[in-house]
Design a protein around this motif. Structure first.
Motif, short mmCIF file in Angstrom:
data_model
loop_
_atom_site.label_atom_id
_atom_site.label_comp_id
_atom_site.label_asym_id
_atom_site.label_seq_id
_atom_site.Cartn_x
_atom_site.Cartn_y
_atom_site.Cartn_z
N PHE A 99 30.17 16.52 41.26
CA PHE A 99 29.10 17.04 40.49
C PHE A 99 29.01 16.61 39.37
N THR A 100 27.93 16.13 38.77
CA THR A 100 27.55 15.72 37.41
C THR A 100 27.09 16.97 36.57
N ASP A 101 26.92 17.98 37.07
CA ASP A 101 26.53 19.17 36.23
C ASP A 101 27.85 20.26 36.40
N ASP A 102 28.27 20.48 35.31
CA ASP A 102 29.32 21.86 35.22
C ASP A 102 28.88 23.21 34.95
N LEU A 103 29.01 23.86 36.12
CA LEU A 103 28.50 25.09 36.09
C LEU A 103 29.81 26.09 35.67
N SER A 104 30.97 25.64 35.35
CA SER A 104 31.90 26.70 35.19
C SER A 104 31.76 27.55 34.05
N LYS A 105 31.25 26.97 33.20
CA LYS A 105 30.73 27.92 31.94
C LYS A 105 29.81 28.85 32.24
N ARG A 106 29.06 28.72 33.26
CA ARG A 106 27.92 29.90 33.55
C ARG A 106 28.47 30.73 34.36
N ARG A 107 29.67 30.73 35.23
CA ARG A 107 30.14 31.35 36.26
C ARG A 107 30.62 32.77 35.61
N ASP A 108 30.35 33.74 36.43
CA ASP A 108 30.71 35.19 35.94
C ASP A 108 30.92 36.03 37.33
N LEU A 109 32.05 36.02 37.83
CA LEU A 109 32.26 36.51 38.92
C LEU A 109 32.44 38.10 38.93
N THR A 110 32.36 38.58 37.60
CA THR A 110 32.25 40.28 37.38
C THR A 110 31.10 40.84 38.36
N ILE A 111 30.09 39.82 38.90
CA ILE A 111 29.05 40.41 39.44
C ILE A 111 29.49 41.24 40.91
N LEU A 112 30.58 40.58 41.30
CA LEU A 112 31.38 41.08 42.50
C LEU A 112 31.62 42.55 42.34
N LYS A 113 32.11 42.98 41.42
CA LYS A 113 32.61 44.15 40.95
C LYS A 113 31.42 45.22 40.82
N LYS A 114 30.24 44.76 40.57
CA LYS A 114 29.04 45.79 40.67
C LYS A 114 28.62 45.94 41.78
N HIS A 115 28.94 45.24 42.95
CA HIS A 115 28.21 45.05 44.31
C HIS A 115 29.27 45.37 45.45
N MET A 116 30.28 45.57 45.35
CA MET A 116 31.64 45.77 46.22
C MET A 116 32.36 46.86 45.90
N ARG A 117 32.52 47.67 46.97
CA ARG A 117 33.63 48.78 47.12
C ARG A 117 35.01 48.35 46.62
N ILE A 118 35.70 49.59 46.04
CA ILE A 118 36.83 49.15 45.39
C ILE A 118 37.87 48.84 46.49
N ASN A 119 37.81 49.43 47.74
CA ASN A 119 38.66 49.01 48.74
C ASN A 119 38.58 47.57 49.21
N TYR A 120 37.44 46.92 48.90
CA TYR A 120 37.15 45.60 49.31
C TYR A 120 37.55 44.67 48.24
N LEU A 121 37.62 45.14 46.93
CA LEU A 121 37.87 44.19 45.84
C LEU A 121 38.58 45.08 44.74
N THR A 122 39.61 45.11 44.38
CA THR A 122 40.29 45.89 43.14
C THR A 122 41.38 44.84 42.43
N GLN A 123 41.13 45.33 41.12
CA GLN A 123 42.18 44.62 39.86
C GLN A 123 42.71 45.62 39.30
N TRP A 124 43.98 45.29 39.08
CA TRP A 124 44.95 46.29 38.55
C TRP A 124 45.95 45.53 37.66
N LYS A 125 46.93 46.30 37.04
CA LYS A 125 48.04 45.71 36.59
C LYS A 125 49.26 46.36 36.76
N TYR A 126 50.18 45.61 37.07
CA TYR A 126 51.50 46.25 37.61
C TYR A 126 52.58 45.67 36.46
N ARG A 127 52.82 46.74 35.72
CA ARG A 127 53.83 46.34 34.56
C ARG A 127 53.41 45.19 33.63
N GLY A 128 52.04 45.33 33.33
CA GLY A 128 51.59 44.54 32.35
C GLY A 128 51.05 43.20 33.40
#
Length: 269
Positions: free
Chosen positions: A213-242
């Motif tokens: 692909f000659t167009d780079d969309l990586s800088k326009r990518r925002d996966l946090t939209i998933l957090k707005k539309h998915m229940r926590i039991n289907y997508l969860t982010q946490w830290k384990y001892r840092g």
């Protein structure tokens, strides 16, 4: 100072943390994204110990264990430079560029690798051969007939160890390749094709047209939209001892992105 705040942990403690998050839930496939560097200095083991711990966890549950076997070029900045020099992708020899633990896994006996020049998948376990088969015959990289799409045919958990979902969840691209031209990209995507040679497990040479692909969309990518539309039991982010960790349900990731795509929204700004 980092250890003072977070403490340290061994492999068995990390596995117990994983077990506590998964509970008694049944699933068929565990797809793992990891960055060993991000575990240091809290993690007290080495790369082999971490991999063996994850494999042992999967073996006890009789599930298929998978990791990316991507070859994304120097510093993961794209494979175009690598292949335009005439190099072939050899499923048995071409190293992966996405981490030492992935490369060690690639070399383990019994591990299958899909035949794809950039986004190959590594797998071992009951469904491994079926999952990786015929990746190179698909007209997409992440569509339904690829290892990524096949993961949606089973109960698949995606685990991040030392990584964030909004940076490493490659499974988001399945929805794009399912919808193809109907996916709401912010631009009309343009690409060129490169003729690549793929050498399979039988040492046979296969022709492949790699889309660059000659167009780079990586800088326009925002996966946090998933957090707005998915229940926590289907997508969860946490830290384990840092250490950053995440768990995602592969099917729900695709379902969510297909649903919002049909409303004209996507992971791209």
């Amino acid at each position: 100072m980092v250890i003072f705040y977070n403490g340290t942990f061994e492999t068995n403690e990390l596995i117990k943390e994983l077990e506590s998050k998964l509970g008694n839930e049944d699933f068929d496939i565990l797809m793992v994204h990891t960055s060993f560097n991000n575990l240091i200095p809290m993690y007290q083991g080495n790369v082999s110990e971490l991999l063996d711990g994850l494999l042992d966890f999967s073996n006890k549950r009789n599930i298929t264990f998978m990791m990316p076997g991507f070859m994304l070029g120097k510093k993961n900045m794209g494979a175009e430079e690598y292949y335009k020099s005439g190099k072939s992708f050899n499923v048995k020899k071409t190293p992966t560029t996405v981490g030492l633990i992935n490369e060690i896994f690639r070399r383990k006996k019994g591990v299958y690798r899909s035949l794809h020049p950039t986004h190959s998948i590594l797998a071992i376990g009951p469904k491994a051969e079926e999952i990786i088969k015929n990746h190179h015959l698909s007209d997409t990289t992440f569509g339904l007939d690829t290892p990524f799409g096949k993961m949606n045919s089973y109960r698949t958990k995606i685990l991040g160890v030392g990584v964030y979902y909004f940076r490493n969840l490659t499974h988001v691209h399945v929805a794009e390749d399912i919808l193809k031209e109907d996916f709401p990209y912010p631009v009309i995507r343009k690409y060129k094709e490169m003729d690549i040679s793929l050498i399979d497990y039988h040492n046979e040479v296969n022709s492949y047209k790699l889309k660059v692909f000659t167009d780079d969309l990586s800088k326009r990518r925002d996966l946090t939209i998933l957090k707005k539309h998915m229940r926590i039991n289907y997508l969860t982010q946490w830290k384990y001892r840092g250490v950053p960790m995440f768990l995602a349900d592969a099917n729900k990731v695709t379902e969510t992105l297909l649903e919002i795509a049909r409303k004209g929204k996507s992971i791209y700004n």
